[in-house]
Write a protein that holds these residues in place. Sequence first.
Motif: not given
Lengths: 100, 514, 174, 658
Positions: B185-187, B189-191, B193-194, B251
């Motif tokens: 989920a963190m990955k 999320f980062i991608l 948002a990017f 992702w």
Amino acid sequence: MFNPTNCLILSILLFAIGAYGVIAKRNILIMLMSVEIMLNAANLAFLTFARLYNDPTAHVFVLMNMAVAAAEVAVGLALLICVFRHKKSVDSTKLNLLKW
Amino acid sequence: MNGFDFASIMAISPEIALLLTAIAVITADICIGKAGRKCCTAGAACKPEETASSTEISSIVMPFICMTGIAISWYFMYNLWNLHAVNGAKYFSNAIVVDKFGLIAGFVVTVAAFLTALSSTGYAKRMKIDFGEYYGLIMLASAGMMFLIKGNNLIMLFLGIELTSLSVYALTAISKHREESTEAAMKYFILGAFSSAILLFGMAFMYGATGSIEFGQMNAVPTNRFLYFIGIGMMLLGLAFKIGAVPFHMWAPDAYQAAPSAISSFMAVGVKTASFAALLRLLFTSLIHTSHMWYQVPWMLAVLTVLLGNLTAISQTNIKRMLAYSSIAHTGYILIGVTACMGVGYSTGLTAPMSSILFYLAVYALMNIGAFAITMHLGREDKDFDEISGYAGLAHKKPLLALAMAIFMFSLAGIPPMGGFMAKFYIFRSAIQNGYIWLAIIGIIGSIISVYYYLRIVVLMYMKPAQTEEQFESDQSQWGLHFTLFATAAGLLILGLLPGDFVQYAIVAVKELL
Amino acid sequence: MTDTIFMVFAVMSIASAIAVVTWRNPVHCVLALIASFAGVAGLFYLLSAPFIAVMQIIIYAGAIIVLFLFVIMLLNLKKNEMGGDAPVQDRLFTVFLCVITVIILSIPVVATFTGTFYDQYKKTFPKPDANLGITETIGQEIFSAHALAFELISILIIAALIGAIYLAKKRQRG
Amino acid sequence: MELKELVTRFIWLIPAAPLAGFIINGLWGRRFSKNFVTLIGCLGPFIALLVSIAGFRALSMIAPAERADGIVYTLYNWISAGSLHVDIQFIIDPLSSIMLLVVTGVGFLIHLYSIGYMGHDKGYSRYFAFLNLFMFAMLILVLANNLLMMFIGWEGVGLCSYLLIGFWFEDNEKASAGKKAFIVNRIGDFGFILAIFLIFTSCGTLTFSGISEQAKTLAPGVLTAIAILLFVGATGKSAQIPLYVWLPDAMAGPTPVSALIHAATMVTAGVYMVGRMSAIYVNSPEALIIVSIIGGLTALYAATIGLVQNDIKKVLAYSTISQLGYMFLGMGVMAFSAGIFHLVTHAFFKALLFLCAGSVIHAMSGEQDMRKMGGLWRKIPVTFACFVIGAIAIAGVPPFAGFFSKDEILWKTLERYETTHAGLYAVLWVIGLLSALMTAFYMFRLIAMTFFGAPRANEEIMHHVHESPFSMTSVLVTLAILSLIGGFIGVPHLLGGHNWIEGYLEPVWAHPESAGAVTTEAANHSMEIINIIVSVLAGLAGILGALLIYTKFTALPAKLTESNSGKFVHRIVYNKYYIDEIYNALVIQPIKYLSALLWLIFDMAIIDGGLVDLSATLIAVFSQLSRRIQNGIVNNYAMLIFIGAILMLCFFVAQMAA
């Protein structure tokens, strides 16, 4: 004296700096901050064009973006807390269970 | 129509139904939870069977609330379908548009949500998931997808994407006691948002080029193509990320593997369907007139996606990860259809590819949900049954389950008479019709490669002995899953054998749009 | 005069943004981020968007930055838990990519705002519509044309709330 | 007319009856008693057979001129999207009626045979379910009135073939044989589906009648491309060079399956399809030449390999490939009727040969190596008699079935000698003759090694050798009778017949634009007689040669060596050794080397190594490479996204500048 070129190039610079932060930083906190910088860059571009067209629509858009950014950060940081509980680290290279 | 008059409210009634359902679920969760705690605190000692019974109740009640809400939303959609017999109508100062295209895409999304809720009846409890948040977020995500499909300006597009994504990020990590879940989920999320930031930047340029954020207003080829093209490029990227096209796909394998299977399939189907619908709407309202100048971009994306998705899927050992790569490959096939829309005559050449994309999305929804449901069915405790080698000998222990899995695998591989074959057939045909012969050939090569890894599962199930005796014993009564499996398998056969009617609906919907 | 102020804000936002992505300590980064946001807010003001400028301060500095600080304090990171930068060659390559991006994106911008298109719009630049950025205009816009989007924002925040609370809390059923 | 209406109303029963059998046996087969499974399993094909016979009768009652339109029944509107309109539509015309009789007739017989053969298998109900499913798919293929439906059946039979080859899946080798068959077939299907797309884009329709009408108007290049792509599909399904490799491996399945799927019906689907698309082929001379060359080469090539095989089923497998090559040779010289005729007779005698081989294997407790057989003819006389009938039929000795059809193909090839490309057709005729010789030779070599001579199996196995049960032998006898008389449906005019099958099928075929150059029959009578004599001689020579070489010396009992003419006997023994040596040095070794070489070059290097293994390895390597992208570090993912963005933007900026 309003000059759209300057404003847009400024926003492009901010965008690139933000992108650099996401790619090159290994601290997830700072990566999230970099994303915020990128969103800011987009907002700046929006407002430049709003000024160009004398159009308040973009202002509304920017306002929405800010709300979205806040919501996004909330979820992102909550996720980060979650991850930290497992990994005891905010280092993005420690997120390496899933690959290939 | 600007304000909140009756017609406007009716126009978003399906979404309202979903949102109210979300609120109802969360409220119900709080109430049942309180009741459960009360009997814990009131008595001298907390009786475990009482909390267990409250869990038992809510594990049945919650999905039923969801399914009821979705059924109500279907009723509203049905009304809208009949109401807008002729043409799409715009509401809320052209912020949304109600048309049959959107209604069909919305129907696919809600069917996915319905089947997810249905299959989660026993599953959510077994996976130790909190029901209120789980079902609430599913409903919110579906509502976001519906808005994404209906949105008619950039604000609605962005908000729809964000509502969907934020819910799905949280859903990916819904079993947060599992390390890989939170990591994925963190990955994601980062991608996400990017790519959202890139998408937003593109929207700014698009706005700068055309002076408007409304889809219909952006279609005239603007005076300055420079900013316009930059805008298109970045917006395409943002949407390509959401549909999981190569090279913006990274992702997907992580998220699909680590999320609970019910969520993996929901996210694969729902997000993909909604994003493709939005992409198509954006394309045919705003971008199609210049598409002859940049159709190479989706062409390239389609080729990369088909080849890389299929190739990487071969070497997977985890079935959910394999299905994730296969879903990337399927994105590629649909992108072939999207490319086929481009650079051709406006209304004549678009009907076939666009209706075939709708058909593909529907078929894909069924086979994907079905395949993931198998991993849910066989899982035990808080795990999904995701090792490919574990499927050896399934046919001897559970023949019906293996038959269903074989149907899904054959359909995913595109072997007649399953729905997957007809879907691929329509897509490739439309590509050839519009002159993209090489694209179709690459697509067919991709689907031949895919036979390797889909067939491997079938071979394992039917032609290898089981590893251990008790490995296929699942520990729940799973009537919801049984029903889901039956419905998806039957649906695939029906869509494969009698695709005519559904395609007719898709054609009607698409023609209305053009 | 305006140009000087513009330059000040521009340098401020860029410099502090660079600080955010180069410094190691998250607390320092957050402070730099505030400065960057403030600089951008100043730019917003110069772009005749006073309301947005204020909102920028309130939402970003008030909400987002505080969230970041809370989390930093909550996690109370030690040095080895932070994660530093990518290896040097990766960073250099990223810088290279960013420079390319800047160039690629600048070409159309410069090309656009030097030709006839620019001349056409140039007349309106000095005097923006007096009502452009004021609260009333934006308010009217939000509650008429973008009413649905406004409602949708509230739903989005609900979704984010549910998700964030669920993820951040410790207790879990089962 | 009444019969026609009745048939029209019940055509759907032909595929539906086996399908019902599949569903019932597939779902509940395990719970039924064995007799009930048998009943259900055989009832479906039987009903299909009855309806097919009725359809054939109904069609015969129609005036010949109208037969080509056939009896058509539309079940429902299947796909209707834009300009594409496809119905589920069944057609019984002369071509499909013949094919229907073969499929349901031979299919039903093989179902009956399976009762005895598979009686002790634990997967009895599964076997019948799959067999019924195969019948269903094959009948869909045959009854289809458009290419798409045919393709559905085409894929369906491939799937069933895969399921049945791998029927004894516990054996790893057998499971992988099934997989090989499936994958090689997919390569062919790739060509077929491209051809379908091409036909649709150029003709705008997929029905056979529509394609026939449009075919003449197409550009020659497109026509040839379609024809060659279709033929690629046919080479996959019908095991022609270079895609034949799966068929020998497919012998891993149960023997009745080999008889039904890999000899009589499925593998002939390619021939049937070429016949169906005759309108495309007659208008594309280049494609016809390719078809005839591939067919002829396959016939010869597979026959040479057949000479040196020791596995009884492998010999028959290569023989099947060779005979399929014959059929394509017939198709390639526009002797469509002769090709289909050979398809029919081949279905009879090859099914017979396979089933006899099955009976032998059954008797030998599963042994398939001919070197361990010998001397069986006394123990299993019925099987032996039937096998000999089948072998004579395939060798082309009158008046057995194979003679008429094979002769017809050879004659038509020779007849083409008078048209263009004279040298080519002369060579093809010689090739055909040579293969006929070899066919006769290896068949009787098989008989000699299996049935004659001293038993080479151990005592225990020989002790258990017994004739198969009545359910199996009755099928053998039926097929033997068919192999005996099957040829009489196509007795050439020259021999006093009236070539019924040619006249019956004639309305179906398309004719080339320049059909005027057919020479008068009288002028060719002498040629035709020579052709018949030569081909019969070739067959007889093969038979005699094989019998001489493989029986004469081994048949002499050891007793003779002890008699007073021992010296003489010794010489004979010596002589035998001597002849064997010569034979070995002059015939077997060269052929062995040649076929080993061919096997090495084609099978191992190019096909197994090059196409299958290499592509599999390549794909595996690429797969390993591509997954490396996903290295687990999220920053790198972001970087890749960013690079993608930059590349896309570069494209757009370049596009702007242009």
